[in-house]
Write an enzyme that holds these catalytic residues in place. Sequence first.
Site, PDB file in Angstrom:
ATOM      1  N   ARG A 200      40.679  26.491  37.971  1.00 24.55           N
ATOM      2  CA  ARG A 200      39.264  26.767  37.672  1.00 24.55           C
ATOM      3  C   ARG A 200      38.348  25.989  38.606  1.00 24.55           C
ATOM      4  O   ARG A 200      37.375  26.528  39.143  1.00 24.55           O
ATOM      5  CB  ARG A 200      38.975  26.392  36.217  1.00 24.55           C
ATOM      6  CG  ARG A 200      37.889  27.222  35.619  1.00 24.55           C
ATOM      7  CD  ARG A 200      37.723  27.012  34.149  1.00 24.55           C
ATOM      8  NE  ARG A 200      38.827  26.291  33.516  1.00 24.55           N
ATOM      9  CZ  ARG A 200      38.896  26.040  32.219  1.00 24.55           C
ATOM     10  NH1 ARG A 200      37.942  26.456  31.437  1.00 24.55           N
ATOM     11  NH2 ARG A 200      39.903  25.377  31.704  1.00 24.55           N
TER      12      ARG A 200
ATOM     13  N   ASN B 159      56.173  18.821  20.715  1.00 26.12           N
ATOM     14  CA  ASN B 159      56.487  18.927  22.146  1.00 26.12           C
ATOM     15  C   ASN B 159      56.285  17.541  22.762  1.00 26.12           C
ATOM     16  O   ASN B 159      55.167  17.142  23.067  1.00 26.12           O
ATOM     17  CB  ASN B 159      55.542  19.958  22.774  1.00 26.12           C
ATOM     18  CG  ASN B 159      55.800  20.145  24.266  1.00 26.12           C
ATOM     19  OD1 ASN B 159      56.611  19.425  24.853  1.00 26.12           O
ATOM     20  ND2 ASN B 159      55.108  21.096  24.859  1.00 26.12           N
TER      21      ASN B 159
ATOM     22  N   ARG C 127      52.987  20.887  42.594  1.00 24.65           N
ATOM     23  CA  ARG C 127      54.329  21.033  43.171  1.00 24.65           C
ATOM     24  C   ARG C 127      54.320  22.022  44.332  1.00 24.65           C
ATOM     25  O   ARG C 127      53.639  23.052  44.267  1.00 24.65           O
ATOM     26  CB  ARG C 127      55.322  21.535  42.109  1.00 24.65           C
ATOM     27  CG  ARG C 127      55.497  20.585  40.958  1.00 24.65           C
ATOM     28  CD  ARG C 127      56.537  21.121  39.968  1.00 24.65           C
ATOM     29  NE  ARG C 127      56.356  20.477  38.686  1.00 24.65           N
ATOM     30  CZ  ARG C 127      56.402  21.107  37.511  1.00 24.65           C
ATOM     31  NH1 ARG C 127      56.649  22.398  37.448  1.00 24.65           N
ATOM     32  NH2 ARG C 127      56.224  20.437  36.400  1.00 24.65           N
TER      33      ARG C 127
ATOM     34  N   ARG D 100      60.344  21.403  21.053  1.00 23.97           N
ATOM     35  CA  ARG D 100      60.526  22.004  22.371  1.00 23.97           C
ATOM     36  C   ARG D 100      61.367  21.035  23.210  1.00 23.97           C
ATOM     37  O   ARG D 100      61.052  19.840  23.280  1.00 23.97           O
ATOM     38  CB  ARG D 100      59.180  22.211  23.044  1.00 23.97           C
ATOM     39  CG  ARG D 100      59.336  22.724  24.450  1.00 23.97           C
ATOM     40  CD  ARG D 100      58.167  22.375  25.305  1.00 23.97           C
ATOM     41  NE  ARG D 100      58.409  22.792  26.671  1.00 23.97           N
ATOM     42  CZ  ARG D 100      57.895  22.189  27.718  1.00 23.97           C
ATOM     43  NH1 ARG D 100      57.117  21.151  27.561  1.00 23.97           N
ATOM     44  NH2 ARG D 100      58.154  22.617  28.918  1.00 23.97           N
TER      45      ARG D 100
ATOM     46  N   HIS E  58      54.488  33.674  34.788  1.00 24.48           N
ATOM     47  CA  HIS E  58      53.915  32.635  33.917  1.00 24.48           C
ATOM     48  C   HIS E  58      53.218  31.634  34.834  1.00 24.48           C
ATOM     49  O   HIS E  58      53.874  30.843  35.518  1.00 24.48           O
ATOM     50  CB  HIS E  58      55.016  31.948  33.093  1.00 24.48           C
ATOM     51  CG  HIS E  58      54.488  30.834  32.234  1.00 24.48           C
ATOM     52  ND1 HIS E  58      54.522  30.859  30.861  1.00 24.48           N
ATOM     53  CD2 HIS E  58      53.871  29.668  32.556  1.00 24.48           C
ATOM     54  CE1 HIS E  58      53.958  29.768  30.382  1.00 24.48           C
ATOM     55  NE2 HIS E  58      53.555  29.030  31.397  1.00 24.48           N
TER      56      HIS E  58
ATOM     57  N   ASP F 107      43.605  22.010  39.843  1.00 25.17           N
ATOM     58  CA  ASP F 107      43.146  22.872  38.769  1.00 25.17           C
ATOM     59  C   ASP F 107      42.543  24.164  39.313  1.00 25.17           C
ATOM     60  O   ASP F 107      41.595  24.149  40.106  1.00 25.17           O
ATOM     61  CB  ASP F 107      42.089  22.106  37.945  1.00 25.17           C
ATOM     62  CG  ASP F 107      41.737  22.843  36.683  1.00 25.17           C
ATOM     63  OD1 ASP F 107      42.426  22.636  35.672  1.00 25.17           O
ATOM     64  OD2 ASP F 107      40.772  23.633  36.715  1.00 25.17           O
TER      65      ASP F 107
ATOM     66  N   HIS G  43      60.446  27.702  31.352  1.00 23.65           N
ATOM     67  CA  HIS G  43      59.484  28.593  30.695  1.00 23.65           C
ATOM     68  C   HIS G  43      60.176  29.677  29.874  1.00 23.65           C
ATOM     69  O   HIS G  43      59.593  30.729  29.583  1.00 23.65           O
ATOM     70  CB  HIS G  43      58.556  29.296  31.726  1.00 23.65           C
ATOM     71  CG  HIS G  43      57.582  28.383  32.398  1.00 23.65           C
ATOM     72  ND1 HIS G  43      57.296  28.445  33.750  1.00 23.65           N
ATOM     73  CD2 HIS G  43      56.832  27.368  31.922  1.00 23.65           C
ATOM     74  CE1 HIS G  43      56.403  27.530  34.065  1.00 23.65           C
ATOM     75  NE2 HIS G  43      56.114  26.855  32.974  1.00 23.65           N
TER      76      HIS G  43
ATOM     77  N   GLU H  78      54.192  29.885  22.879  1.00 26.79           N
ATOM     78  CA  GLU H  78      55.482  29.199  22.759  1.00 26.79           C
ATOM     79  C   GLU H  78      55.631  28.552  21.378  1.00 26.79           C
ATOM     80  O   GLU H  78      56.727  28.517  20.829  1.00 26.79           O
ATOM     81  CB  GLU H  78      55.612  28.149  23.868  1.00 26.79           C
ATOM     82  CG  GLU H  78      55.803  28.805  25.233  1.00 26.79           C
ATOM     83  CD  GLU H  78      55.396  27.921  26.402  1.00 26.79           C
ATOM     84  OE1 GLU H  78      54.182  27.701  26.573  1.00 26.79           O
ATOM     85  OE2 GLU H  78      56.278  27.459  27.125  1.00 26.79           O
TER      86      GLU H  78
HETATM   87  P1  ADP Z   1      50.310  24.087  31.609  1.00 24.00           P
HETATM   88  O1  ADP Z   1      51.358  24.429  32.609  1.00 24.00           O
HETATM   89  O2  ADP Z   1      49.834  22.678  31.690  1.00 24.00           O
HETATM   90  O3  ADP Z   1      50.624  24.556  30.181  1.00 24.00           O
HETATM   91  P2  ADP Z   1      48.179  26.071  31.408  1.00 24.00           P
HETATM   92  O4  ADP Z   1      49.000  27.261  31.076  1.00 24.00           O
HETATM   93  O5  ADP Z   1      47.336  25.478  30.329  1.00 24.00           O
HETATM   94  O6  ADP Z   1      49.052  24.931  32.090  1.00 24.00           O
HETATM   95  O7  ADP Z   1      47.230  26.468  32.642  1.00 24.00           O
HETATM   96  C1  ADP Z   1      46.383  25.557  33.231  1.00 24.00           C
HETATM   97  C2  ADP Z   1      45.737  26.233  34.434  1.00 24.00           C
HETATM   98  O8  ADP Z   1      44.986  27.376  33.982  1.00 24.00           O
HETATM   99  C3  ADP Z   1      44.771  25.319  35.178  1.00 24.00           C
HETATM  100  O9  ADP Z   1      44.973  25.434  36.574  1.00 24.00           O
HETATM  101  C4  ADP Z   1      43.419  25.901  34.788  1.00 24.00           C
HETATM  102  O10 ADP Z   1      42.425  25.694  35.767  1.00 24.00           O
HETATM  103  C5  ADP Z   1      43.757  27.373  34.673  1.00 24.00           C
HETATM  104  N1  ADP Z   1      42.691  28.072  33.926  1.00 24.00           N
HETATM  105  C6  ADP Z   1      42.366  27.923  32.628  1.00 24.00           C
HETATM  106  N2  ADP Z   1      41.256  28.668  32.346  1.00 24.00           N
HETATM  107  C7  ADP Z   1      40.872  29.277  33.505  1.00 24.00           C
HETATM  108  C8  ADP Z   1      39.812  30.163  33.877  1.00 24.00           C
HETATM  109  N3  ADP Z   1      38.917  30.578  32.991  1.00 24.00           N
HETATM  110  N4  ADP Z   1      39.777  30.589  35.149  1.00 24.00           N
HETATM  111  C9  ADP Z   1      40.679  30.192  36.063  1.00 24.00           C
HETATM  112  N5  ADP Z   1      41.700  29.350  35.777  1.00 24.00           N
HETATM  113  C10 ADP Z   1      41.804  28.892  34.516  1.00 24.00           C
END
Ligand code: ADP
Length: 396
Positions: free
Chosen positions: A281, A9, A237, A88, A204, A279, A177, A382
């Site tokens: 989290r 990727n 975004r 990808r 997603h 983020d 996606h 994926e």
């Molecule tokens: P990408 O689009 O980069 O592939 P991901 O599918 O990896 O993204 O998702 C990343 C998001 O998921 C981030 O905002 C991250 O904070 C959130 N995330 C991951 N683990 C947790 C969790 N335990 N609780 C809340 N949000 C989470």
Amino acid sequence: MKDSILVINCGSSSLKFAILANAGQTTLVEGIADRLGSSESSITFKYQEKKSIVMLDEGSHKNAVTQVKLWLNAHADIEHSLMGIGHRVVHGGEAFTKSVLINQEVINGITDCSKFAPLHNPAHAKGIEVAFELFPGLPQVAVFDTAFHQTLAPEQFLYPIPMSFYREHHFRKYGFHGTSYRYISQRLAQISLGSDQQGVLVAHLGNGASTCAIDHGQSSDTSMGITPLEGLMMGTRSGSLDPSLISFISHAENISADEALDILSKKSGLLGVSEISNDCRTLEEAMASGDQRAKLALDMFAARTAKHLASVATTLKSIDHLVFTGGIGENSSYLRQVICNHLKALNINIDSTLNEKAPRGAEYDITANNSNTTVWIIPTNEELMIALDTISLIQH
Ligand code: ADP
């Protein structure tokens, strides 16, 4: 036995890879090269639960793939098991409606789609060319994020702008996606028999986020558009808004339209509203310690996600299933709850206790007794989809 696939990727400044064996079920090694293009780039290998990092002298895609090749030279059993490479590819335009074996014509087609994905498609083409150079003789397959959505009807994919823009420039909704949605649709059909004859909504939700309606196994509408900027509010975004804002922002800040667009792409969304982070989290932690900006950003994210789920649902005859996936969809019980609170008018209800105690990384049914729709958490995969497409195209 030759049964493993190298999945690549290539992003604009990163390259993720994984080698999957056993019909895609086992990940032998995986890793990421990041900060490509800078003098501080490195590549990380995760193998047998251990991580190793190699600094890259020259942070190029070629150098990153060369390191993967060198790693394989030192792990000859894995190198000898390789049967092909799956890439990808973000944008396949209208030319690619499914995954394809790569030849020069396909590379030209991927390059032609660069106008819609200027950061990604040139990187994909580069990654493919380098892989052909370093792994001569291994067949390669391209798997497109857009391909699954080529089943949208014209009234869904056309923008209400002069038709000449579509005729002459192919300006239309493409959606993204797609590999994730195809995986979810197929996996749901395995765990809930008959769902491929029903109406399915999928959210997603990751850094990039979108929704999709899947009718009888085919995408019938999706929230992202000609680029991944349309639709949901995301990490950085804005998602959909009044296009006049681009003009207002450029006048107010004395910047060009492209610079204003860059703000909508990189400084908006969860980051722009919270003024803390993109983020989820981090924002949930801030909200838990009382930060109201973090709560507002998360609640806006939920409201907008619900709106775009309801919007794509207009292409379904019934909403039999709703699936949450992606880093946020799989892990944030708070956002799943608030999103579903907004969908009560559609008779979509989740069981708060099940939602709270959903085990991490597992498929889980969180439906409430009074819900018309079955609500699931299904981790996406994926890489598996790319590996399976690669195996299937090589074998036929
Ligand atoms: P990408 O689009 O980069 O592939 P991901 O599918 O990896 O993204 O998702 C990343 C998001 O998921 C981030 O905002 C991250 O904070 C959130 N995330 C991951 N683990 C947790 C969790 N335990 N609780 C809340 N949000 C989470």
